[in-house]
Design an enzyme around this catalytic site. Structure first.
Site, mmCIF file in Angstrom:
data_model
loop_
_atom_site.group_PDB
_atom_site.id
_atom_site.type_symbol
_atom_site.label_atom_id
_atom_site.label_comp_id
_atom_site.label_asym_id
_atom_site.label_seq_id
_atom_site.Cartn_x
_atom_site.Cartn_y
_atom_site.Cartn_z
ATOM 1 N N THR A 10 32.727 24.321 21.388
ATOM 2 C CA THR A 10 31.828 25.164 22.157
ATOM 3 C C THR A 10 30.542 25.322 21.356
ATOM 4 O OG1 THR A 10 31.515 27.339 23.145
ATOM 5 C CG2 THR A 10 32.922 27.258 21.208
ATOM 6 N N GLY A 11 29.480 25.690 22.038
ATOM 7 C CA GLY A 11 28.199 25.831 21.347
ATOM 8 C C GLY A 11 27.144 25.007 22.049
ATOM 9 N N ILE A 12 26.079 24.741 21.337
ATOM 10 C CA ILE A 12 24.995 23.944 21.910
ATOM 11 C C ILE A 12 25.452 22.490 22.018
ATOM 12 C CG2 ILE A 12 22.605 23.170 21.585
ATOM 13 C CD1 ILE A 12 22.584 26.104 21.851
ATOM 14 N N GLY A 13 25.513 21.988 23.225
ATOM 15 C CA GLY A 13 26.041 20.650 23.455
ATOM 16 C C GLY A 13 25.358 19.589 22.613
ATOM 17 N N THR B 299 31.485 28.114 27.046
ATOM 18 C CA THR B 299 32.345 26.983 27.389
ATOM 19 C C THR B 299 33.743 27.572 27.312
ATOM 20 O OG1 THR B 299 30.883 25.439 26.224
ATOM 21 C CG2 THR B 299 33.089 24.678 26.582
ATOM 22 N N VAL C 127 23.270 16.430 30.380
ATOM 23 C CA VAL C 127 24.713 16.184 30.261
ATOM 24 C C VAL C 127 25.275 16.988 29.091
ATOM 25 C CG1 VAL C 127 26.454 14.406 29.825
ATOM 26 C CG2 VAL C 127 24.530 13.915 31.333
ATOM 27 N N SER C 128 26.370 17.698 29.370
ATOM 28 C CA SER C 128 27.031 18.550 28.374
ATOM 29 C C SER C 128 27.945 17.723 27.460
ATOM 30 C CB SER C 128 27.867 19.585 29.123
ATOM 31 O OG SER C 128 28.781 20.195 28.261
ATOM 32 N N ASP C 129 28.222 18.270 26.286
ATOM 33 C CA ASP C 129 29.194 17.640 25.380
ATOM 34 C C ASP C 129 30.629 17.768 25.883
ATOM 35 O OD1 ASP C 129 28.744 20.563 24.707
ATOM 36 O OD2 ASP C 129 30.645 20.151 23.702
#
Ligand code: GLY
Length: 315
Positions: free
Chosen positions: A227-230, A178, A207-209
């Site tokens: 950033t990271g796992i949504g 990200t 859907v992303s965070d």
């Protein structure tokens, strides 16, 4: 006339497992430093927080090394769908696009939507907006990302996500890409922007965070980009949680430390950057590496090889 404030900038290009080899670290550092220097120069010249964030995100989206804009990861069906958000802390206004395609700079759509009645658009709505604005079609696919997807397809998509940084020797590493930019301008205004190609190899419609307040949030007091796992970031509601802790009186470092501790206890895989209205800059991570760089006005630095879980960089 109000006294001018010394601007601050912090940016990230994702988080993940260690960058193997010095070449990897140095190349990422060079890319990040170019961006913090340009964004800082704009702020010194009087750019607003919002303008500086958009420019920083454009530069990171245009760098094929990072998973946003050009160089975005491919989803399970081989298509690129990108998400981006912009939050103006002074107006406390969020805007964004979810799963947009065939556009060079998704952050520009988020910027356009700042003054729209409908401020978050998903795939079809974003496509219609691109048509209305007559934005030229653009293919953000890079050869490396295509190869990565083809390898994964051959292995029946066993990996849960794509590489954080698109480089030949690094692409095999698990990562969570990200990009994000958070700034404090000379007027003391804060803005945050985040943009992503997603996790990579995900189901269509995931859907992303990044285009949610969980991944990108700002008020007059603080701003944070994650950033990271949504899914982990959403479960922690990380960006909004850190910012609200600062707004409620915790120091920026205290807010990062408490939120990262909670995320670690919940076994999350993520990172975050942020700053506050006093000029403090901070970062935190549960992942091994956070690809962040900052400009305090006096120093430029980064977190690429920092082992700590969180830190404060300038007050
Ligand atoms: N944090 C980016 C994503 O999971 O989509």
């Amino acid at each position: 006339m109000a006294a001018q404030i010394s601007p601050k900038v912090i940016i990230h290009g994702g988080a993940g497992s260690s960058l193997k080899g010095k070449g990897g670290v140095e190349a990422v550092r060079r890319s990040l430093y170019q961006v913090v220097e340009e964004v800082y120069g704009l702020l010194q010249a009087g750019a607003t927080a919002q303008m500086a964030v958009v420019r920083g995100c454009q530069l990171l989206e245009n760098d094929p090394r990072f998973n946003a804009g050009t160089g975005s990861v491919l989803q399970s069906d081989g298509q690129i769908r990108m998400s981006a958000a912009l939050m103006d802390g002074t107006a406390q206004r969020f805007s964004g696009v979810i799963n947009t395609a065939r556009v060079k700079n998704p952050i520009e759509l988020a910027q356009f939507l700042q003054t729209s009645d409908d401020r978050i658009l998903s795939d079809l709505g974003a496509a219609e907006l691109l048509r209305e604005l007559q934005v030229p079609l653009y293919d953000p696919t890079t050869e490396l990302r295509l190869q990565e997807w083809m390898q994964e397809r051959a292995g029946n998509f066993n990996k849960t996500m794509a590489g954080v940084v698109a480089e030949q020797e690094l692409v095999k590493e698990a990562g969570r890409g990200t990009i994000g930019v958070v700034v404090l301008d000379q007027q003391g205004h804060i803005a945050a922007g985040t943009s992503t190609g997603g996790k990579g190899f995900e189901r269509i419609g995931r859907v992303s965070d990044s285009a949610m307040p969980a991944g990108n949030y700002a008020t007059t007091q603080a701003g944070v980009s994650c950033t990271g796992i949504g899914e982990d970031i959403i479960d922690e509601c990380l960006a909004a949680k850190i910012v609200i802790r600062v707004t409620d009186g915790l120091s920026l470092l205290g807010a990062f430390e408490r939120s990262i501790q909670e995320a670690r206890a919940n076994k999350r895989d993520l990172g975050a950057i942020g700053l506050d209205a006093t000029g403090a800059i901070a970062w935190g991570k549960t992942s091994e590496v956070l690809l962040a760089a900052y400009h305090t006005g006096e120093t430029i630095g980064d977190t690429l090889t920092m082992p700590e879980a969180s830190g404060v960089l300038s007050i």
